[in-house]
Design a protein around this motif. Structure first.
Motif, PDB file in Angstrom:
ATOM      1  N   PHE A  64       0.822  -1.208   0.000  1.00  0.00           N
ATOM      2  CA  PHE A  64       0.000   0.000   0.000  1.00  0.00           C
ATOM      3  C   PHE A  64       0.859   1.262   0.000  1.00  0.00           C
ATOM      4  O   PHE A  64       0.561   2.225  -0.703  1.00  0.00           O
ATOM      5  CB  PHE A  64      -0.956  -0.013   1.199  1.00  0.00           C
ATOM      6  CG  PHE A  64      -1.989  -1.090   1.094  1.00  0.00           C
ATOM      7  CD1 PHE A  64      -2.475  -1.479  -0.145  1.00  0.00           C
ATOM      8  CD2 PHE A  64      -2.455  -1.744   2.213  1.00  0.00           C
ATOM      9  CE1 PHE A  64      -3.417  -2.486  -0.271  1.00  0.00           C
ATOM     10  CE2 PHE A  64      -3.391  -2.754   2.110  1.00  0.00           C
ATOM     11  CZ  PHE A  64      -3.874  -3.124   0.872  1.00  0.00           C
ATOM     12  N   ILE A  67       2.156   1.709  -3.519  1.00  0.00           N
ATOM     13  CA  ILE A  67       1.165   2.278  -4.452  1.00  0.00           C
ATOM     14  C   ILE A  67       0.991   3.768  -4.162  1.00  0.00           C
ATOM     15  O   ILE A  67       1.023   4.609  -5.079  1.00  0.00           O
ATOM     16  CB  ILE A  67      -0.203   1.578  -4.331  1.00  0.00           C
ATOM     17  CG1 ILE A  67      -0.079   0.080  -4.596  1.00  0.00           C
ATOM     18  CG2 ILE A  67      -1.205   2.184  -5.316  1.00  0.00           C
ATOM     19  CD1 ILE A  67      -1.359  -0.690  -4.329  1.00  0.00           C
ATOM     20  N   ALA A 246      -3.801   1.540   3.550  1.00  0.00           N
ATOM     21  CA  ALA A 246      -4.784   1.399   2.473  1.00  0.00           C
ATOM     22  C   ALA A 246      -5.564   2.700   2.312  1.00  0.00           C
ATOM     23  O   ALA A 246      -5.876   3.129   1.195  1.00  0.00           O
ATOM     24  CB  ALA A 246      -5.735   0.244   2.758  1.00  0.00           C
ATOM     25  N   PRO A 269      -3.635   1.733 -14.547  1.00  0.00           N
ATOM     26  CA  PRO A 269      -3.071   0.375 -14.672  1.00  0.00           C
ATOM     27  C   PRO A 269      -1.544   0.388 -14.684  1.00  0.00           C
ATOM     28  O   PRO A 269      -0.901  -0.465 -14.052  1.00  0.00           O
ATOM     29  CB  PRO A 269      -3.628  -0.118 -16.014  1.00  0.00           C
ATOM     30  CG  PRO A 269      -4.876   0.649 -16.206  1.00  0.00           C
ATOM     31  CD  PRO A 269      -4.629   1.996 -15.597  1.00  0.00           C
ATOM     32  N   MET A 272      -0.355   0.873 -11.198  1.00  0.00           N
ATOM     33  CA  MET A 272      -0.596  -0.357 -10.444  1.00  0.00           C
ATOM     34  C   MET A 272       0.442  -1.420 -10.803  1.00  0.00           C
ATOM     35  O   MET A 272       0.930  -2.138  -9.943  1.00  0.00           O
ATOM     36  CB  MET A 272      -1.983  -0.918 -10.774  1.00  0.00           C
ATOM     37  CG  MET A 272      -3.070  -0.335  -9.920  1.00  0.00           C
ATOM     38  SD  MET A 272      -2.723  -0.678  -8.181  1.00  0.00           S
ATOM     39  CE  MET A 272      -4.138   0.050  -7.427  1.00  0.00           C
ATOM     40  N   LEU A 273       0.773  -1.489 -12.093  1.00  0.00           N
ATOM     41  CA  LEU A 273       1.726  -2.507 -12.530  1.00  0.00           C
ATOM     42  C   LEU A 273       3.106  -2.253 -11.943  1.00  0.00           C
ATOM     43  O   LEU A 273       3.739  -3.171 -11.410  1.00  0.00           O
ATOM     44  CB  LEU A 273       1.801  -2.548 -14.056  1.00  0.00           C
ATOM     45  CG  LEU A 273       2.813  -3.552 -14.610  1.00  0.00           C
ATOM     46  CD1 LEU A 273       2.438  -4.965 -14.192  1.00  0.00           C
ATOM     47  CD2 LEU A 273       2.899  -3.469 -16.126  1.00  0.00           C
ATOM     48  N   ALA A 276       3.006  -3.191  -8.470  1.00  0.00           N
ATOM     49  CA  ALA A 276       2.957  -4.647  -8.275  1.00  0.00           C
ATOM     50  C   ALA A 276       4.347  -5.242  -8.410  1.00  0.00           C
ATOM     51  O   ALA A 276       4.738  -6.122  -7.639  1.00  0.00           O
ATOM     52  CB  ALA A 276       2.009  -5.286  -9.287  1.00  0.00           C
TER      53      ALA A 276
ATOM     54  N   ILE B  23      -2.060  -6.497 -11.869  1.00  0.00           N
ATOM     55  CA  ILE B  23      -2.750  -5.208 -11.742  1.00  0.00           C
ATOM     56  C   ILE B  23      -4.104  -5.401 -11.063  1.00  0.00           C
ATOM     57  O   ILE B  23      -4.455  -4.693 -10.105  1.00  0.00           O
ATOM     58  CB  ILE B  23      -2.962  -4.564 -13.134  1.00  0.00           C
ATOM     59  CG1 ILE B  23      -1.623  -4.155 -13.738  1.00  0.00           C
ATOM     60  CG2 ILE B  23      -3.908  -3.373 -13.052  1.00  0.00           C
ATOM     61  CD1 ILE B  23      -1.701  -3.740 -15.196  1.00  0.00           C
ATOM     62  N   MET B  26      -3.756  -6.362  -7.351  1.00  0.00           N
ATOM     63  CA  MET B  26      -3.359  -5.218  -6.518  1.00  0.00           C
ATOM     64  C   MET B  26      -4.545  -4.295  -6.260  1.00  0.00           C
ATOM     65  O   MET B  26      -4.756  -3.829  -5.134  1.00  0.00           O
ATOM     66  CB  MET B  26      -2.230  -4.425  -7.186  1.00  0.00           C
ATOM     67  CG  MET B  26      -0.886  -5.098  -7.161  1.00  0.00           C
ATOM     68  SD  MET B  26      -0.205  -5.294  -5.529  1.00  0.00           S
ATOM     69  CE  MET B  26       0.673  -3.739  -5.364  1.00  0.00           C
ATOM     70  N   ALA B  27      -5.307  -4.010  -7.317  1.00  0.00           N
ATOM     71  CA  ALA B  27      -6.455  -3.116  -7.152  1.00  0.00           C
ATOM     72  C   ALA B  27      -7.479  -3.740  -6.208  1.00  0.00           C
ATOM     73  O   ALA B  27      -8.012  -3.061  -5.321  1.00  0.00           O
ATOM     74  CB  ALA B  27      -7.084  -2.832  -8.511  1.00  0.00           C
ATOM     75  N   LEU B  29      -6.867  -5.836  -3.872  1.00  0.00           N
ATOM     76  CA  LEU B  29      -6.278  -5.828  -2.534  1.00  0.00           C
ATOM     77  C   LEU B  29      -6.598  -4.520  -1.796  1.00  0.00           C
ATOM     78  O   LEU B  29      -7.027  -4.521  -0.637  1.00  0.00           O
ATOM     79  CB  LEU B  29      -4.762  -5.989  -2.689  1.00  0.00           C
ATOM     80  CG  LEU B  29      -3.935  -6.269  -1.474  1.00  0.00           C
ATOM     81  CD1 LEU B  29      -4.414  -7.527  -0.805  1.00  0.00           C
ATOM     82  CD2 LEU B  29      -2.484  -6.432  -1.882  1.00  0.00           C
ATOM     83  N   VAL B  30      -6.395  -3.401  -2.491  1.00  0.00           N
ATOM     84  CA  VAL B  30      -6.697  -2.101  -1.879  1.00  0.00           C
ATOM     85  C   VAL B  30      -8.170  -2.067  -1.505  1.00  0.00           C
ATOM     86  O   VAL B  30      -8.539  -1.696  -0.381  1.00  0.00           O
ATOM     87  CB  VAL B  30      -6.390  -0.947  -2.862  1.00  0.00           C
ATOM     88  CG1 VAL B  30      -6.767   0.386  -2.232  1.00  0.00           C
ATOM     89  CG2 VAL B  30      -4.927  -0.953  -3.255  1.00  0.00           C
TER      90      VAL B  30
END
Lengths: 433, 170
Positions: A64, A67, A246, A269, A272-273, A276, B23, B26-27, B29-30
């Motif tokens: 978290f 991100i 979060a 995306p 996020m990638l 990740a 992707i 992860m999304a 998960l949040v």
């Protein structure tokens, strides 16, 4: 037992030199050691320990914060913090040096990650400082070292990792404990930068006004508010550190997409990638380090190190000095998260036996390993900084030295002044009662 | 060379698939952790599935992401010493590194992970709140190991033939 330790250390060193990915180095050397111990199912045990390291709920804070850090980096928060910092301290001689340190402290704190701070702040500050005639290597050196202070100032990823391994330490206490040491490290870096700038005559005077400070502050408030939200939620007992992290993702998403509008929904995306991938790299390190730390515990390494250290001296000052020196060397070769996972179980029992508070030791450990983030051969922050500033590691190294000295001075101060770490948590606890 | 091209094309598709899985996980998960906080504060009691789901998802995201990161050589290493070698020796070293990764993936992730998952299934261990078998959490480990072995050989092939996979695939 000696043979197993030799296998562990030597195989790790060889693999490291061969440029095997560090997580794999840790995994393979742990596996070989378990193999040498015999009479256990080595494949199964290592897989099980890796899984055990990854599936921890507290460590979910790591993805978290990653991100959130990426969203902030892309979302225009770095620039607003720089504007605010330059209105505040940019008018001094060598002002951009102070601006750099101050922004890194704020951004590193908000994003909980030093690597994000170097790439986001460095991306703006290093080219700007180059333009204004500051030396390239100096700019890389100050950004890389300053970014690490954000790991001491809460919220901070690595503190959660420490709290998980140390066991009885509360994340809230640890977060508060880091505030003053983090600021101290920042001040030491600013002093070093100020001296160098004066000697070399960097930076002309820029003007500022209360109006500009006010205006840039207002623009920076939504970003800075993130620290308040995360800390407020954790300290207020509203939610766990994982949940707060979060929430910080949701908040930085709101800032980046809705308020500042610098991130478009179609960019999400991609963000996020990259998060990740960073998460996976870190979590694999966490998993493999958990396996290694299990191997070490099985071989009684913590107890042996502990008795060896105590036989050298029973003086708290000497022991802390030795531990600090060992950790500085460890930090050169290991990234922060695996170092915390592997060395906390080894050193924590020694220092607690000597009456050092586990919270204080956590801060010492992190302040120490921060230096390692900026030293070759493994120095994530320095490498990112060199990449952005387009200087080689060999070129940057001489310019790093004054900042290493500054961080070392702050480390010694943090180590031998417990109240620097312990005062603020005690105040907050007293307020809570 | 056509077989090579096909291989690199397949790899390209596999990496894309893995990337999108990462992707989405992860999304999710949040969302899952935020949902836990939301249900606790706004609906009075926490949806008890969130913790189990979150730890399962992080396992999947980490393991699949680790193989993607390896496909793109994103794992950190120490290139200082190797950088001093001459190019031919560097190439041999790189092949050796990929072999080591492949061995680790095969022995620990595939075999060890398979043992872990199959034993958890055999023990009928459950994720209580989700009401699914706990083995599903670990089954991703051998899969991730397979992908890593695949990518390792692909990296080696690339080094031996001197072809860059990215160019071949695009």
């Amino acid at each position: 037992m000696i043979e197993e330790i030799v296998i562990l250390v030597v195989s790790f060193a060889i693999l490291l030199v061969l440029n095997v990915p560090i997580a794999i180095c840790i995994g393979v050397s742990s596996f070989l050691t378990v193999l040498a111990i015999g009479n256990v199912e080595s494949c199964y045990i290592i897989a099980q320990r890796i899984a055990g390291g990854v599936e921890s709920f507290p460590l979910l804070a790591i993805p978290f914060f990653i991100i959130a850090g990426n969203l902030m980096g892309e979302g225009g928060m770095a620039r607003r913090l720089i504007d605010f910092a330059s209105a505040l301290v940019g008018w001094c001689k060598g002002g951009l040096g102070y601006v750099n340190v101050l922004t890194c402290m704020m951004f590193g704190a908000i994003s909980g990650s030093a690597a994000a701070a170097v790439s986001s702040i460095g991306g703006f500050m290093i080219p700007e400082m180059n333009r204004q005639g500051y030396d390239k290597a100096f700019n890389v050196a100050i950004t890389s070292t300053a970014a690490t202070t954000g790991l001491l100032i809460p919220p901070s990823n690595v503190m959660i990792v420490y709290a998980v391994v140390a066991g009885s330490v509360s994340v809230a206490d640890l977060f508060m404990a880091g505030v003053l040491p983090g600021i101290l490290a920042g001040i030491c870096l600013m002093i070093a930068s100020g001296i160098i700038c004066r000697l070399r005559g960097y930076g002309g005077a820029q003007s500022t006004s209360m109006a500009r400070i006010g205006k840039t502050f207002v623009q920076a408030i939504p970003s800075l508010l993130l620290i308040v939200i995360v800390l407020g939620f954790i300290l207020g007992g509203v939610c766990s550190a994982t949940e707060a992290s979060a929430i910080s993702v949701a908040y930085s998403l709101f800032l980046a997409v809705v308020l500042y509008r610098e991130v478009k929904p179609k960019d999400l995306p991609k963000i996020m990638l990259s998060s990740a991938k960073t998460t996976a790299v870190v979590m694999l390190l966490v998993g493999c380090s958990t396996a290694m730390s299990w191997v070490m515990a099985r071989e009684n390494i913590p107890q042996n190190v502990s008795s060896a250290l105590l036989s050298l001296s029973d003086n708290k000052i000497v022991i802390l000095l030795i531990i600090n020196l060992v950790l500085l060397i460890v930090g050169m070769f290991m990234d922060m998260t695996p170092a915390v996972l592997i060395f906390t179980p080894i050193f924590l029992p020694v220092v607690t036996a000597m009456g050092v508070d586990p919270i204080h030791f956590g801060i010492i450990l992190i302040a120490n390993l921060c230096i390692g983030l900026c030293t070759p051969p493994v120095g994530t922050c320095m490498f990112i900084g060199c990449g952005i500033g387009k200087v080689s590691i060999a070129q940057a190294l001489p310019s790093m030295i004054p900042f290493f000295v500054a961080l070392f001075v702050s480390l010694i101060a943090i180590t031998y002044t417990p109240w620097l770490s312990l005062w603020l948590p005690s105040v907050v606890r007293a307020m809570g009662q | 060379m056509n077989i090579l091209k096909l291989l690199f094309g397949l790899r390209h598709i596999l990496v894309k698939l893995l990337e999108w899985s990462a992707i989405i996980i992860m999304a999710t998960l949040v969302f899952v952790v935020l949902w836990g906080v939301f249900t606790r504060y706004c609906l009075g009691n926490q949806d008890e599935r969130t913790d189990e789901l979150a730890t399962t998802l992080i396992m999947w995201a980490s393991m699949l992401g680790a193989s993607v990161a390896y496909a793109e050589k994103g794992h950190l290493g120490v290139d200082y010493f190797v950088g001093k070698l001459d190019p031919a020796a560097q190439r041999i070293n790189e092949i050796a590194v990929h072999l080591i990764v492949a061995l680790f993936a095969a022995v620990v992730l595939i075999y060890g992970g398979y043992l872990l998952a199959s034993r958890t299934f055999a023990a009928e261990q459950m994720l209580q709140a989700l009401k699914i078998k706990a083995g599903y959490k670990y089954i991703v480990i051998p899969f991730s190991g397979c992908f890593m072995v695949l990518f390792a050989f692909e990296h080696i092939l690339e080094l031996l033939t001197g072809k860059k996979n990215g160019e071949a695939a695009q």
